[in-house]
Design a protein around this motif. Sequence first.
Motif, PDB file in Angstrom:
ATOM      1  N   VAL A 161       0.900  -1.142   0.000  1.00  0.00           N
ATOM      2  CA  VAL A 161       0.000   0.000   0.000  1.00  0.00           C
ATOM      3  C   VAL A 161       0.948   1.202   0.000  1.00  0.00           C
ATOM      4  O   VAL A 161       1.658   1.442   0.978  1.00  0.00           O
ATOM      5  CB  VAL A 161      -0.939   0.008   1.220  1.00  0.00           C
ATOM      6  CG1 VAL A 161      -1.681   1.335   1.315  1.00  0.00           C
ATOM      7  CG2 VAL A 161      -1.917  -1.161   1.124  1.00  0.00           C
ATOM      8  N   PHE A 175       1.884   5.170  -0.321  1.00  0.00           N
ATOM      9  CA  PHE A 175       1.326   6.496  -0.108  1.00  0.00           C
ATOM     10  C   PHE A 175       2.364   7.558  -0.413  1.00  0.00           C
ATOM     11  O   PHE A 175       3.554   7.287  -0.495  1.00  0.00           O
ATOM     12  CB  PHE A 175       0.768   6.652   1.314  1.00  0.00           C
ATOM     13  CG  PHE A 175       1.802   6.818   2.403  1.00  0.00           C
ATOM     14  CD1 PHE A 175       2.139   8.085   2.874  1.00  0.00           C
ATOM     15  CD2 PHE A 175       2.432   5.716   2.967  1.00  0.00           C
ATOM     16  CE1 PHE A 175       3.076   8.250   3.880  1.00  0.00           C
ATOM     17  CE2 PHE A 175       3.363   5.863   3.982  1.00  0.00           C
ATOM     18  CZ  PHE A 175       3.694   7.137   4.444  1.00  0.00           C
ATOM     19  N   TYR A 221      -3.079   7.684  -1.512  1.00  0.00           N
ATOM     20  CA  TYR A 221      -2.769   6.274  -1.724  1.00  0.00           C
ATOM     21  C   TYR A 221      -2.887   5.927  -3.202  1.00  0.00           C
ATOM     22  O   TYR A 221      -3.787   6.404  -3.882  1.00  0.00           O
ATOM     23  CB  TYR A 221      -3.734   5.393  -0.914  1.00  0.00           C
ATOM     24  CG  TYR A 221      -3.601   5.630   0.563  1.00  0.00           C
ATOM     25  CD1 TYR A 221      -2.630   4.957   1.301  1.00  0.00           C
ATOM     26  CD2 TYR A 221      -4.408   6.560   1.219  1.00  0.00           C
ATOM     27  CE1 TYR A 221      -2.475   5.196   2.657  1.00  0.00           C
ATOM     28  CE2 TYR A 221      -4.259   6.800   2.564  1.00  0.00           C
ATOM     29  CZ  TYR A 221      -3.295   6.120   3.276  1.00  0.00           C
ATOM     30  OH  TYR A 221      -3.128   6.368   4.616  1.00  0.00           O
ATOM     31  N   PRO A 273      -4.034  -1.794  -4.679  1.00  0.00           N
ATOM     32  CA  PRO A 273      -2.627  -1.430  -4.728  1.00  0.00           C
ATOM     33  C   PRO A 273      -1.884  -2.464  -5.590  1.00  0.00           C
ATOM     34  O   PRO A 273      -2.394  -3.556  -5.829  1.00  0.00           O
ATOM     35  CB  PRO A 273      -2.170  -1.542  -3.266  1.00  0.00           C
ATOM     36  CG  PRO A 273      -3.417  -1.487  -2.461  1.00  0.00           C
ATOM     37  CD  PRO A 273      -4.471  -2.123  -3.319  1.00  0.00           C
ATOM     38  N   LEU A 319       3.226  -1.367   4.185  1.00  0.00           N
ATOM     39  CA  LEU A 319       3.095   0.059   3.926  1.00  0.00           C
ATOM     40  C   LEU A 319       4.404   0.587   3.353  1.00  0.00           C
ATOM     41  O   LEU A 319       5.481   0.234   3.838  1.00  0.00           O
ATOM     42  CB  LEU A 319       2.752   0.798   5.228  1.00  0.00           C
ATOM     43  CG  LEU A 319       2.527   2.299   5.121  1.00  0.00           C
ATOM     44  CD1 LEU A 319       1.303   2.613   4.254  1.00  0.00           C
ATOM     45  CD2 LEU A 319       2.358   2.900   6.515  1.00  0.00           C
ATOM     46  N   TRP A 329      -4.015   8.511  -7.535  1.00  0.00           N
ATOM     47  CA  TRP A 329      -3.580   8.824  -6.177  1.00  0.00           C
ATOM     48  C   TRP A 329      -4.787   9.432  -5.484  1.00  0.00           C
ATOM     49  O   TRP A 329      -5.345  10.425  -5.968  1.00  0.00           O
ATOM     50  CB  TRP A 329      -2.423   9.819  -6.199  1.00  0.00           C
ATOM     51  CG  TRP A 329      -1.147   9.244  -6.712  1.00  0.00           C
ATOM     52  CD1 TRP A 329      -0.640   9.357  -7.971  1.00  0.00           C
ATOM     53  CD2 TRP A 329      -0.203   8.472  -5.962  1.00  0.00           C
ATOM     54  NE1 TRP A 329       0.559   8.706  -8.057  1.00  0.00           N
ATOM     55  CE2 TRP A 329       0.856   8.151  -6.833  1.00  0.00           C
ATOM     56  CE3 TRP A 329      -0.148   8.019  -4.645  1.00  0.00           C
ATOM     57  CZ2 TRP A 329       1.957   7.405  -6.436  1.00  0.00           C
ATOM     58  CZ3 TRP A 329       0.949   7.279  -4.246  1.00  0.00           C
ATOM     59  CH2 TRP A 329       1.990   6.977  -5.123  1.00  0.00           C
ATOM     60  N   LEU A 358      -6.682  -0.132   4.141  1.00  0.00           N
ATOM     61  CA  LEU A 358      -6.338   1.279   3.913  1.00  0.00           C
ATOM     62  C   LEU A 358      -6.511   2.091   5.202  1.00  0.00           C
ATOM     63  O   LEU A 358      -5.652   2.902   5.549  1.00  0.00           O
ATOM     64  CB  LEU A 358      -7.199   1.866   2.794  1.00  0.00           C
ATOM     65  CG  LEU A 358      -6.890   1.356   1.382  1.00  0.00           C
ATOM     66  CD1 LEU A 358      -8.016   1.732   0.421  1.00  0.00           C
ATOM     67  CD2 LEU A 358      -5.551   1.902   0.890  1.00  0.00           C
ATOM     68  N   ASP A 395      -3.651   4.036   7.288  1.00  0.00           N
ATOM     69  CA  ASP A 395      -3.827   5.459   7.539  1.00  0.00           C
ATOM     70  C   ASP A 395      -3.652   5.753   9.029  1.00  0.00           C
ATOM     71  O   ASP A 395      -2.992   6.725   9.403  1.00  0.00           O
ATOM     72  CB  ASP A 395      -5.207   5.918   7.047  1.00  0.00           C
ATOM     73  CG  ASP A 395      -5.301   7.428   6.906  1.00  0.00           C
ATOM     74  OD1 ASP A 395      -4.629   7.984   6.011  1.00  0.00           O
ATOM     75  OD2 ASP A 395      -6.033   8.041   7.708  1.00  0.00           O
TER      76      ASP A 395
END
Length: 142
Positions: free
Chosen positions: A10, A12, A21, A35, A90, A111, A130, A134
């Motif tokens: 994932v 970011f 993301y 992703p 991540l 994004w 997600l 986050d």
Amino acid sequence: MAGRRACGFVIFRRFYGSVEYLLMQTSYGSYHWTPPKGHVDPGETDMETALRETEEEAGFSAKDLNIFEEAKRELVYQVKGKPKTVIYWLAEMVNAQKDARLSHEHQKFRWLQLQEACHLAGYSEMQDTLKYFDGYIIDNHL
């Protein structure tokens, strides 16, 4: 039978004060958004798979990413009646200006901030993942 196993990141970026993301839309099936990820090849570690698939699908190599190996989620669900395990780590873009490159497996990428990403992802497992990442970003002041 153990079922299929896939790994990815994932990813970011921080873009004008927001966390966004990366989601990619498949060019097959129901054209769902996820992703970058892919199936583990024989003899390959999960992390090797995540790195290979991310480079193949999005054009990002290990040097493009700051990987948080301690931030990991494992999803287990059924695909066509068979179990599938997907592991995500991540990862933050080192250069927020660098954009993804599409492979033949995807037709679009975007994004997105968390709420939009969850809406586009559709599946509750992906939405929860997600949200988990986050929260990790917020809790660890990334």
